[in-house]
Enzyme design. Structure first.
Site, short mmCIF file in Angstrom:
data_model
loop_
_atom_site.label_atom_id
_atom_site.label_comp_id
_atom_site.label_asym_id
_atom_site.label_seq_id
_atom_site.Cartn_x
_atom_site.Cartn_y
_atom_site.Cartn_z
N GLU A 151 25.26 43.84 69.07
CA GLU A 151 25.76 44.98 69.84
C GLU A 151 24.90 45.19 71.10
OE1 GLU A 151 26.59 49.74 68.85
OE2 GLU A 151 25.32 48.53 67.55
N LYS B 4 33.83 50.40 70.85
CA LYS B 4 33.36 50.94 69.57
C LYS B 4 34.05 52.26 69.29
CE LYS B 4 28.97 51.89 67.15
NZ LYS B 4 27.50 51.82 67.29
N CYS C 126 29.18 47.77 64.65
CA CYS C 126 28.13 48.49 63.94
C CYS C 126 28.63 49.65 63.09
CB CYS C 126 27.05 48.94 64.92
SG CYS C 126 25.46 49.27 64.09
#
Length: 677
Positions: free
Chosen positions: A52, A121, A177
């Site tokens: 990330e 994200k 994540c």
């Protein structure tokens, strides 16, 4: 494609990459990413994931809002995109990008000089050490958009799937994540929409215990989604102002860990594995509930296609293939499997005896592996029921070819277990039957054909059933899963039949390990264990055909093939429905070198064998003919018995339903067309 290429058999190579981070230096990070990308290309990797925000660094706090840094990120991406034109590998890189009025934490999917798409994200942690809500906007709900940066344009949103048009089943879905740490994850939706390879770019600073939590979530997601899951977390070089980083990498497939990298490395690493796209497709087709779930939550996803153009040549095989798929080589796992298998068998027999009110069991004991194991299962069952071992009526029934060693072992075991035992010589009755039916042996000729063999096998079973009638017991079957698969049993009044078969779900290659486990776990006395050890060392033989002094006894494996190969063929046919050519490819990698790979614990060194491709092909053909075109009628009428292995059972009431008059032509055609002789 060459038979020896993994891409010819439904596999795809994936990589979880960690580069040494350069804090707030996109140019240096881009160079590191490209170096790793080039290494992936050289190893014919289809998909490579990086951590990330790896292009900027994860822990740069308010620096991420500086235009100079964001401009540098765009230049770094442009450099990666340009250089990727010469690379086969799909690169998935983490970067902060501007879109609309906000900054998004993104995964940029790059292939052969193009940006295939950008996934923002969805879930931003803003608790404890995390403060992402201060810097980024959530991508949740963004669909159908296009992003522009550095002169590049690409689809933007959480509605993106990336599908290889020339590698069937390779469909990539991306989450970032925290997306993995929530109750209903993007990965779940992506898998239901078709993604077979799920990617997670992670920052994830390390604290005590967090690595276990990550592994649990990765494994769980992979298992629930029937997918591969490729995970890469930030490592060395990230800012340690308040946090530390371990660079954890892992690759899971259908809940199984294929590969993981070393944590806390001070330089970059690439963790590789070959994932089985066919296996995932088969599992999803088999588990109808997966598609039922999809219909309940159906959503629209854009499918971005690309041509991977994988190599057609042999690139090696980066995957652990167990020689014995029913028998794990890991000692702790094998012990657990043996404990469960033995107790499943015992519990099945205990319940059958309770339900029927049966106090006695009748069993034929030859001194071979199968009847030995069935007998020690019966012994434990009567112990649990509080019955005396004398309620086991055990019979050894020597025939025309019974060896002295097996007979001695059978007698010793029955006595050591304190059963009620008896020796019944079937030769006079068998001779009379052969005379009555006009068989040449009945006239004194040495003709040892299938009728000669089946008369003996049938008589033994006939005696057992009549003895069960006479003594008020049930006949315990001893034939195993491997014999059922190959039809290596006498139908009807023969060893195919019993009142209850405790071994029906146990493959031949597992039985020897179950007996070893019984010895090691001291289920019985030392004299029993000594006899069990002697039985383990004997060759597998039906002992139905006489041999001259000095000759080797009749060998089952010489007729139907090595059980270790046939159990390999059975597992991948029954459990995953794989093509014969793929099974042959995997068998070659599992069995071509005695020194390669791990062997099950306590497996005798002198019995470790290797097989080349022609041998594997030969015995696979035997398996296909016997399994698909010959043996089903025996399985369709098989007696009750418990399923034991996750590899499956052959009961028509359980895992396997098939017509008794089917053809093996389709399987033999695949073998002929695709496996070199």
């Amino acid at each position: 494609m060459s038979f020896h290429s993994i891409y010819a058999h439904g596999f795809a190579r994936v990589a979880a990459c960690v580069t040494t981070s350069h804090v707030a230096d996109p140019s240096a990070n881009a160079k590191a990413i490209l170096a790793a990308a080039s290494a992936c290309h050289e190893q014919s990797v289809a998909v490579a994931v990086f951590p990330e925000l790896c292009l900027s660094g994860y822990a740069i706090e308010d620096l991420v809002k500086q235009d100079a840094l964001l401009d540098a990120v765009e230049r770094g991406l442009a450099a990666i995109v340009e250089a990727s034109s010469a690379l086969m590998t799909v690169l998935i890189v983490g970067a902060p990008l501007r879109f609309g009025h906000r900054i998004y934490n993104c995964a940029v999917v790059i292939h052969r000089g193009n940006v295939l798409g950008v996934v923002p994200k969805s879930y931003l942690p803003t608790y404890r050490e995390f403060y992402e809500g201060r810097h980024f906007a959530s991508g949740a709900g963004i669909a159908g958009e296009t992003i522009a940066f550095g002169g590049l344009h690409a689809p933007f949103g959480v509605d993106l799937l990336f599908a290889a048009e020339d590698v069937p089943g390779l469909i990539i879905g991306v989450e970032i994540c925290e997306d993995m740490w929530i109750p209903v994850t993007p990965a779940s939706e992506l898998a239901l929409a078709g993604a077979s390879v799920l990617i997670n770019l992670s920052g994830s600073p390390i604290t005590i215990g967090r690595a276990r939590s990550r592994a649990l979530l990765c494994q769980s997601t992979s298992a629930r989604c029937l997918a591969a899951y490729v995970y890469s977390a930030a490592g060395a070089g990230e800012s340690t102002t308040d946090l530390a980083w371990d660079g954890q990498t892992s690759i899971y497939e259908n809940g199984v860990l294929l590969a993981e990298g070393e944590r806390f490395r001070q330089d970059g690493q690439i963790t590789l594995a070959d994932v089985d796209l066919d296996l995932l497709r088969q599992e999803r087709a088999l588990m109808g509930t997966f598609d039922d779930n999809r219909r309940q939550r159906e959503a629209f996803f854009r499918r971005i296609t690309f041509a991977l153009k994988p190599p057609a040549t042999d690139i090696g095989f980066l995957r652990k293939i167990e020689r014995f798929p029913f028998v794990p080589s890991d000692e702790a796992l094998l012990e657990q499997d043996c404990y469960e298998a033995y107790n499943i068998q015992v519990a099945g027999l205990v319940q059958r005896m309770r339900a029927t009110g049966t106090k006695r069991v009748v069993i034929g004991v030859s001194g071979g592996l199968d009847s030995t194991h069935a007998l020690i299962v019966a012994a434990k069952a009567v112990d649990l029921l509080g019955l005396p071992r004398s309620n086991i009526l055990a019979y050894t029934m020597p025939g025309f070819a019974t060896g002295s060693e097996s007979k001695t072992n059978a007698l010793a075991l029955m006595k050591a277990l304190q059963t009620e035992w008896q020796e019944l010589d079937i030769r006079p009755t068998a001779t009379q039957m052969l005379k009555d039916i006009g068989h040449p042996f009945g006239k004194g000729e040495k003709v040892y054909d299938i009728t000669f063999e089946n008369v003996q096998a049938g008589l033994r079973t006939d005696y057992l059933f009549r003895l069960a009638n006479h003594h008020g017991g049930i006949v315990i079957g001893t034939g195993d899963l491997s014999e059922l698969a190959l039809g290596w049993c006498t139908y009807g009044v023969g060893d195919q039949m019993a009142h209850y078969n405790v071994n029906a779900g146990v493959p031949k290659t597992l039985i020897q390990h179950l007996i070893r486990w019984v010895i090691a776990s001291k289920q019985f006395s030392d004299d029993v264990n000594r006899t069990l050890a002697s039985i383990l060392s004997a060759e597998i033989s039906p002992e139905l055909v006489p041999v001259k002094p000095g000759e080797k006894p009749q060998s089952t494996e010489a007729s139907i093939g090595p059980y270790e190969l046939q159990d390999f063929n059975l597992f991948y046919t029954l459990r995953f429905g794989m093509r014969p050519s793929k099974i042959a490819f995997m068998a070659q990698h599992a069995w071509n070198d005695v020194a390669k790979g791990e062997w099950p614990p306590a497996f005798p060194t002198d019995k470790r064998r290797a097989y080349d491709l022609p041998e594997i092909r030969r015995w696979l053909e035997v398996f296909l003919r016997r399994f698909f075109a010959f043996s089903q009628f025996k399985r369709s009428a098989m007696p009750n018995g418990p399923k034991v292995s996750a590899g499956g059972s052959l009961s028509p009431r359980g895992d396997w339903r098939a017509p008794s008059d089917s053809s093996a032509a389709a399987w033999l055609e695949d073998l002929e067309r695709n496996v070199p002789k």
